[in-house]
Design an enzyme around this catalytic site. Structure first.
Site, PDB file in Angstrom:
ATOM      1  N   GLN A  23       0.803  -1.215   0.000  1.00 28.12           N
ATOM      2  CA  GLN A  23       0.000   0.000   0.000  1.00 28.12           C
ATOM      3  C   GLN A  23       0.843   1.275   0.000  1.00 28.12           C
ATOM      4  OE1 GLN A  23      -2.627  -2.030   3.205  1.00 28.12           O
ATOM      5  NE2 GLN A  23      -3.938  -0.493   2.290  1.00 28.12           N
ATOM      6  N   HIS A 118       1.032  -9.454   4.363  1.00 31.05           N
ATOM      7  CA  HIS A 118      -0.104  -8.534   4.387  1.00 31.05           C
ATOM      8  C   HIS A 118      -0.779  -8.606   3.003  1.00 31.05           C
ATOM      9  CE1 HIS A 118      -1.870  -4.852   6.528  1.00 31.05           C
ATOM     10  NE2 HIS A 118      -2.585  -4.987   5.421  1.00 31.05           N
ATOM     11  N   ASN A 162      -1.583 -10.929   8.240  1.00 29.92           N
ATOM     12  CA  ASN A 162      -2.598  -9.904   8.433  1.00 29.92           C
ATOM     13  C   ASN A 162      -3.948 -10.443   7.955  1.00 29.92           C
ATOM     14  OD1 ASN A 162      -3.420  -7.024   8.903  1.00 29.92           O
ATOM     15  ND2 ASN A 162      -4.056  -7.237   6.766  1.00 29.92           N
ATOM     16  N   GLU A 163      -4.926 -10.424   8.815  1.00 30.60           N
ATOM     17  CA  GLU A 163      -6.320 -10.715   8.471  1.00 30.60           C
ATOM     18  C   GLU A 163      -6.505 -11.948   7.589  1.00 30.60           C
ATOM     19  OE1 GLU A 163      -7.982  -7.081   6.875  1.00 30.60           O
ATOM     20  OE2 GLU A 163      -8.022  -6.173   8.862  1.00 30.60           O
TER      21      GLU A 163
HETATM   22  C1  NOJ Z   1      -7.331  -3.655   6.992  1.00 35.50           C
HETATM   23  C2  NOJ Z   1      -6.176  -4.009   6.113  1.00 35.50           C
HETATM   24  O1  NOJ Z   1      -5.219  -4.707   6.863  1.00 35.50           O
HETATM   25  C3  NOJ Z   1      -5.535  -2.813   5.445  1.00 35.50           C
HETATM   26  O2  NOJ Z   1      -4.666  -3.296   4.472  1.00 35.50           O
HETATM   27  C4  NOJ Z   1      -6.612  -1.920   4.879  1.00 35.50           C
HETATM   28  O3  NOJ Z   1      -6.052  -0.848   4.169  1.00 35.50           O
HETATM   29  C5  NOJ Z   1      -7.474  -1.409   6.007  1.00 35.50           C
HETATM   30  N1  NOJ Z   1      -8.132  -2.537   6.615  1.00 35.50           N
HETATM   31  C6  NOJ Z   1      -8.554  -0.428   5.586  1.00 35.50           C
HETATM   32  O4  NOJ Z   1      -9.473  -1.059   4.776  1.00 35.50           O
END
Ligand code: NOJ
Length: 445
Positions: A23, A118, A162-163
């Site tokens: 990002q 990520h 991540n997530e």
């Molecule tokens: C969670 C994510 O980890 C991140 O990459 C994303 O930009 C943000 N949420 C906002 O949507």
């Protein structure tokens, strides 16, 4: 939110921002960049992460700007594709780069919190099936070990993934993200693969920490998005139950038991999984109000809409600081682990919401601490407006605006509000007359 007096964050509390390589860095080649090349039109306005905010070259200035605002922690991700551009070939200059980022954080007085995965993957791994590749856990552990060797000396806080639940949902169940493999069966296999990857990397990080006598603290950044049934609907109540458990609890429960729980497994032991979480990384943005919807098969028959009684951010997500407090308290009570808020933020076109959002959500964290939760820190998403996945640069989550033509950085008024909290440890009252930036005028540190 009930008005109240200024609150204090605890001594030693980590406070700062979070980001992710794809990002912000620019100059990457991974599965998302390949999607950009091969499937133009997927990302809003044809935006590209090719340059992002050029953080790769500007990280020193960027980190200095954040540290100058009193931040004491910085979460960032290492890009696997950069570190291991070909299978088994580790790029030493890339590893040195991230060692430099860690060193810069330390020199500037910010605790580094390092994410290893990520959302993006090297294309060579994507071509072998990505997280579905049976070798992915071994490969991920090897990459984790390389990172630990290169800069683990200076890193205490790690996040393997991540997530994983978001990747499972968007990459597989719904299929909008790479690898666009829309299938419930593959979604479960992806969940299983990610769980094994986490276990393998956690083992590598723990071993490396133990070998150097500096224990590694390992977690995932768990995205908690409680599914709340619309009031008065029995169908919604029953309908919300399974997706809520699958999305919000399956991964964590499996970690705590050390077993691959149904429906992705049959309770088999996963090597290294038990004890793989030393704390709990929590990404919290919003709760979802859900109703039963027989057409929404990829979302296990629930669809969601924002709660009409709550304000919304510019992506339409409802804003409820009470949701953050509930999430922190419930996770902390259930898992008996310290919680680190590894992300929380607001898409806000003109920086109209962010100051109030910050104050209210920081207060919610302190209230959760008062409720008994052990909270290590709060990392706001994010420092700089950046590439928001399929939304491109349209969704503005940053404390600092970035001019897309010149890439110049311009701190927003909300950055000053956050800086005030970081510098003084005091969170102002939510209802101060004169708006958020005036809140500071009346506070002595
Ligand atoms: C969670 C994510 O980890 C991140 O990459 C994303 O930009 C943000 N949420 C906002 O949507």
């Amino acid at each position: 939110m009930v008005p109240g007096p200024p609150l204090r964050i605890p001594e030693g509390f980590l406070i700062g921002t979070a980001s992710a390589a794809h990002q912000v860095e620019g100059g990457l080649w991974n599965d998302w960049m390949r999607m950009e090349r091969d499937e133009p039109g997927r990302i809003k306005n044809g935006d590209s992460a090719a340059v992002a905010i050029d953080h790769f070259h500007r990280y020193r200035e960027d980190l200095a700007l954040l540290a100058g605002m009193g931040h004491t922690a910085q979460r960032f991700s290492v890009e696997w594709a950069r570190v291991e551009p070909e299978p088994g070939h580790f790029d030493l200059s890339a590893l040195r780069h991230y060692a430099g980022v860690v060193a810069a954080c330390r020199e500037l007085g910010m605790e580094p919190v390092v994410t290893l995965h990520h959302f993006t993957l090297p294309v060579w791994l994507a071509d072998r099936g990505g997280v579905l590749d049976p070798q992915a856990p071994r490969l991920f552990a090897r990459y984790a070990a390389a990172c630990a060797e290169a800069f683990g000396e200076e890193v205490r806080w790690w996040l393997t993934l991540n997530e994983p639940n978001v990747l499972m949902a968007l990459g597989y169940a719904e299929g909008q993200w790479p690898p666009h493999r829309r299938s419930p069966v593959l979604a479960l296999r992806a969940a299983a693969g990610l769980l094994r990857m986490h276990a393998a990397a956690a083992t590598a990080l723990h071993q490396s920490g133990a070998a150097r006598g500096r224990p590694a603290m390992v977690s995932i950044a768990h995205h908690e998005r409680p599914f709340r049934p619309v009031p008065g609907s029995l169908a919604a109540r029953f309908g919300a139950w399974a997706p809520d458990l699958l999305f919000n609890r399956w991964f964590l429960w499996s970690c705590m038991r050390g077993r691959m729980l149904p429906p992705a497994g049959r309770g088999e032991v996963v090597p290294g999984l038990r004890g793989s979480l030393d704390y709990l990384g929590l990404n919290y943005y919003t709760d979802e109000r859900v109703r039963f919807d027989w057409r929404a098969s990829s979302r296990l028959f629930v669809s969601s809409d924002p709660d009409p009684s709550l304000p919304r951010n510019s992506l339409g997500w409802s804003i409820d600081p009470g949701g953050l407090r509930r999430a922190v308290v419930s996770l902390s009570e259930e898992f008996r682990l310290p919680v680190m808020v590894t992300e929380n933020g607001v898409a806000d076109e003109d920086d109209e919401l962010r100051s109030g959002f910050l104050v209210d959500h920081l207060r919610a964290v302190v209230e959760a601490i008062d409720d008994g939760a052990d909270v290590l820190g709060y990392l706001h998403w994010t420092g700089f407006d950046n590439f928001e996945w399929l939304e491109g640069y349209g969704a503005k989550f940053g404390l600092v605006a970035v001019d897309r033509a010149t890439l110049e950085r311009h701190p927003k008024p909300s950055a000053e509000v956050f800086a005030g909290v970081c510098r003084t440890g005091v969170i102002p009252a939510p209802d101060h007359p004169g708006g958020a930036s005036a809140r500071w005028a009346c506070l002595s540190p």
